[in-house]
Design a protein around this motif. Structure first.
Motif, PDB file in Angstrom:
ATOM      1  N   MET A   2     -42.451  10.429 -29.136  1.00  0.00           N
ATOM      2  CA  MET A   2     -42.614  11.132 -27.866  1.00  0.00           C
ATOM      3  C   MET A   2     -42.605  10.115 -26.731  1.00  0.00           C
ATOM      4  O   MET A   2     -43.349   9.133 -26.757  1.00  0.00           O
ATOM      5  CB  MET A   2     -43.912  11.937 -27.842  1.00  0.00           C
ATOM      6  N   THR A   3     -41.757  10.351 -25.747  1.00  0.00           N
ATOM      7  CA  THR A   3     -41.602   9.396 -24.648  1.00  0.00           C
ATOM      8  C   THR A   3     -42.244   9.858 -23.347  1.00  0.00           C
ATOM      9  O   THR A   3     -42.680   9.034 -22.549  1.00  0.00           O
ATOM     10  CB  THR A   3     -40.115   9.118 -24.389  1.00  0.00           C
ATOM     11  N   SER A   4     -42.286  11.169 -23.121  1.00  0.00           N
ATOM     12  CA  SER A   4     -42.874  11.652 -21.871  1.00  0.00           C
ATOM     13  C   SER A   4     -43.262  13.118 -21.982  1.00  0.00           C
ATOM     14  O   SER A   4     -42.767  13.851 -22.849  1.00  0.00           O
ATOM     15  CB  SER A   4     -41.897  11.476 -20.694  1.00  0.00           C
ATOM     16  N   VAL A   5     -44.176  13.520 -21.090  1.00  0.00           N
ATOM     17  CA  VAL A   5     -44.577  14.916 -20.947  1.00  0.00           C
ATOM     18  C   VAL A   5     -44.468  15.251 -19.471  1.00  0.00           C
ATOM     19  O   VAL A   5     -45.067  14.569 -18.631  1.00  0.00           O
ATOM     20  CB  VAL A   5     -46.023  15.140 -21.428  1.00  0.00           C
ATOM     21  N   ASP A   6     -43.708  16.275 -19.145  1.00  0.00           N
ATOM     22  CA  ASP A   6     -43.508  16.690 -17.753  1.00  0.00           C
ATOM     23  C   ASP A   6     -44.089  18.067 -17.511  1.00  0.00           C
ATOM     24  O   ASP A   6     -43.896  18.984 -18.332  1.00  0.00           O
ATOM     25  CB  ASP A   6     -42.026  16.742 -17.395  1.00  0.00           C
ATOM     26  N   LEU A   7     -44.769  18.240 -16.395  1.00  0.00           N
ATOM     27  CA  LEU A   7     -45.193  19.550 -15.917  1.00  0.00           C
ATOM     28  C   LEU A   7     -44.489  19.755 -14.587  1.00  0.00           C
ATOM     29  O   LEU A   7     -44.813  19.100 -13.593  1.00  0.00           O
ATOM     30  CB  LEU A   7     -46.707  19.606 -15.742  1.00  0.00           C
ATOM     31  N   ARG A   8     -43.513  20.657 -14.572  1.00  0.00           N
ATOM     32  CA  ARG A   8     -42.643  20.800 -13.401  1.00  0.00           C
ATOM     33  C   ARG A   8     -42.824  22.180 -12.768  1.00  0.00           C
ATOM     34  O   ARG A   8     -42.795  23.205 -13.448  1.00  0.00           O
ATOM     35  CB  ARG A   8     -41.183  20.597 -13.796  1.00  0.00           C
ATOM     36  N   GLN A   9     -43.014  22.188 -11.459  1.00  0.00           N
ATOM     37  CA  GLN A   9     -43.242  23.422 -10.713  1.00  0.00           C
ATOM     38  C   GLN A   9     -41.938  24.194 -10.497  1.00  0.00           C
ATOM     39  O   GLN A   9     -40.892  23.619 -10.207  1.00  0.00           O
ATOM     40  CB  GLN A   9     -43.857  23.073  -9.355  1.00  0.00           C
ATOM     41  N   ASP A  10     -42.031  25.522 -10.647  1.00  0.00           N
ATOM     42  CA  ASP A  10     -40.888  26.389 -10.350  1.00  0.00           C
ATOM     43  C   ASP A  10     -40.736  26.475  -8.829  1.00  0.00           C
ATOM     44  O   ASP A  10     -41.685  26.855  -8.143  1.00  0.00           O
ATOM     45  CB  ASP A  10     -41.123  27.783 -10.939  1.00  0.00           C
ATOM     46  N   PRO A  11     -39.567  26.143  -8.278  1.00  0.00           N
ATOM     47  CA  PRO A  11     -39.428  26.134  -6.820  1.00  0.00           C
ATOM     48  C   PRO A  11     -39.481  27.523  -6.192  1.00  0.00           C
ATOM     49  O   PRO A  11     -39.739  27.650  -4.983  1.00  0.00           O
ATOM     50  CB  PRO A  11     -38.057  25.483  -6.604  1.00  0.00           C
ATOM     51  N   TYR A  12     -39.292  28.566  -6.975  1.00  0.00           N
ATOM     52  CA  TYR A  12     -39.250  29.920  -6.429  1.00  0.00           C
ATOM     53  C   TYR A  12     -40.530  30.707  -6.727  1.00  0.00           C
ATOM     54  O   TYR A  12     -40.886  31.614  -5.968  1.00  0.00           O
ATOM     55  CB  TYR A  12     -38.031  30.667  -6.982  1.00  0.00           C
ATOM     56  N   GLN A  13     -41.203  30.383  -7.791  1.00  0.00           N
ATOM     57  CA  GLN A  13     -42.514  30.953  -8.100  1.00  0.00           C
ATOM     58  C   GLN A  13     -43.477  29.793  -8.284  1.00  0.00           C
ATOM     59  O   GLN A  13     -43.673  29.311  -9.398  1.00  0.00           O
ATOM     60  CB  GLN A  13     -42.459  31.799  -9.379  1.00  0.00           C
ATOM     61  N   ARG A  14     -44.056  29.341  -7.221  1.00  0.00           N
ATOM     62  CA  ARG A  14     -44.756  28.053  -7.229  1.00  0.00           C
ATOM     63  C   ARG A  14     -46.058  28.054  -8.019  1.00  0.00           C
ATOM     64  O   ARG A  14     -46.633  26.996  -8.255  1.00  0.00           O
ATOM     65  CB  ARG A  14     -44.980  27.572  -5.790  1.00  0.00           C
ATOM     66  N   GLN A  15     -46.509  29.222  -8.429  1.00  0.00           N
ATOM     67  CA  GLN A  15     -47.682  29.261  -9.309  1.00  0.00           C
ATOM     68  C   GLN A  15     -47.266  29.111 -10.764  1.00  0.00           C
ATOM     69  O   GLN A  15     -48.124  28.996 -11.653  1.00  0.00           O
ATOM     70  CB  GLN A  15     -48.467  30.561  -9.106  1.00  0.00           C
ATOM     71  N   LYS A  16     -45.958  29.097 -11.021  1.00  0.00           N
ATOM     72  CA  LYS A  16     -45.436  28.956 -12.374  1.00  0.00           C
ATOM     73  C   LYS A  16     -44.905  27.541 -12.604  1.00  0.00           C
ATOM     74  O   LYS A  16     -44.394  26.906 -11.682  1.00  0.00           O
ATOM     75  CB  LYS A  16     -44.321  29.965 -12.643  1.00  0.00           C
ATOM     76  N   TYR A  17     -45.002  27.093 -13.863  1.00  0.00           N
ATOM     77  CA  TYR A  17     -44.568  25.740 -14.220  1.00  0.00           C
ATOM     78  C   TYR A  17     -43.832  25.774 -15.557  1.00  0.00           C
ATOM     79  O   TYR A  17     -43.897  26.752 -16.311  1.00  0.00           O
ATOM     80  CB  TYR A  17     -45.773  24.802 -14.342  1.00  0.00           C
ATOM     81  N   SER A  18     -43.153  24.680 -15.849  1.00  0.00           N
ATOM     82  CA  SER A  18     -42.588  24.468 -17.183  1.00  0.00           C
ATOM     83  C   SER A  18     -43.113  23.135 -17.710  1.00  0.00           C
ATOM     84  O   SER A  18     -43.307  22.182 -16.943  1.00  0.00           O
ATOM     85  CB  SER A  18     -41.053  24.454 -17.138  1.00  0.00           C
TER      86      SER A  18
END
Length: 315
Positions: free
Chosen positions: A38-54
């Motif tokens: 495992m090299t990285s873990v990203d938590l990325r915000q949805d630009p259109y639903q900003r309370q949602k993430y991936s």
């Protein structure tokens, strides 16, 4: 190897309205996050639903092991976190792959990280498993950073649950008690940095000054290898503790608030967790440690006239 991998946090603010903020964890000194590539873990915000993430978990696994590693990660997320729609993205033969879970809240990153730290059943027979790809201590580092960033406690994050169970009036009357006794349980299954899996209060029926009384004790179910530091914390706090013959748990002659204080003083649990347990225990049975001490001061052979009563006495 525990302690070999260290997670470092990085923040990448959105550069325009068509992007979301990104919170990233990578290994220190480019060493990766785990022995499973495992090299990285990203938590990325949805630009259109900003309370949602991936959440995206990236791996550098070579082509010869990639399919098996992908299957393992998907199995851990499904078996331990209930994720059924994770997406696998191939980065080509030379650069590994990533697995993304979309439409989550910020707090969910901690839950997903925990899911990767312990095995999950593979197949209906239950004789095969998906194996961990992340050490508990690294998940704990990510959890600690996320709790600080979000300004919430492990309890608020849903990583630790604290419940109170009260015996019935009928049961209290049966034992000659003036009022029902309440007990506190804490489940640490989702918080891998805790040295115990769970904390459960129970009662021992006793006599005190000619009246029925209940001495509250606490059972601690241990994580592997945690017994020495748990015993050290309890003994340093002056609490009597006895480890079971099979080594799986410790019984402490003290209520949960005293145990929580002992753990806090040695840094074994987060202060917010200790305070939450202490508040629950003090509300459930105020002054219980003093009652315990009074029972201990009486003649042990006369004060405790029965073995440990049924768990919780609530049925």
């Amino acid at each position: 190897m525990a302690g070999k991998y260290k997670a470092e946090y990085e923040f990448y603010p959105a550069e325009d309205k068509y992007e979301g903020d990104c919170h990233r964890y990578t290994g220190s000194d480019h060493g990766g996050l785990s022995g499973s590539d495992m090299t990285s873990v990203d938590l990325r915000q949805d630009p259109y639903q900003r309370q949602k993430y991936s959440a995206t978990f990236s791996f550098s696994t070579g082509a010869d092991k990639r399919a098996l590693r992908q299957e393992n990660v998907i199995g851990l997320l499904e078996g331990n976190a209930g994720v059924t729609d994770a997406k696998v993205n191939s980065h080509g033969n030379a650069s590994g792959f990533s697995v993304t879970v979309e439409g989550i809240g910020q707090k969910d990153l901690m839950r997903l990280a925990v899911a990767l730290t312990h095995e999950a059943p593979k197949g209906p027979r239950g004789d095969a498993f998906h194996y961990p790809v992340l050490d508990a201590d690294v998940a704990g580092q990510i959890i600690g950073a996320e709790l600080d960033r979000l300004k919430i406690s492990p309890v608020e994050a849903g990583l630790v649950s604290i419940t109170t169970d009260t015996m019935t009036q009928e049961r209290a009357k049966l034992y000659g008690l003036e009022k029902p006794v309440s007990y506190v349980d804490a489940d640490f299954a989702g918080y891998p940095t805790s040295p115990v899996i769970s904390l459960k209060e129970n009662g021992v029926f006793a006599q005190l000054e000619g009246k029925a009384a209940m001495q509250v004790e606490t059972r601690l179910d241990l994580r592997s290898g945690a017994a020495p530091k748990v015993l050290d914390a309890l003994q340093s706090a002056g609490l009597r503790a006895e480890r079971s013959k099979d080594g799986q748990y410790i019984t402490v002659s003290a209520p949960a608030d005293s145990v929580a204080d002992a753990f806090k003083s040695k840094g074994l649990i987060a202060p917010a967790v200790g305070d939450a347990i202490k508040s629950a225990a003090e509300a459930a049975h105020p002054g219980q440690q003093k009652i315990n001490m009074q029972i201990d001061a009486a003649s042990p052979l006369q004060a405790k006239v029965s073995a440990a009563v049924p768990a919780k006495l609530s049925v």
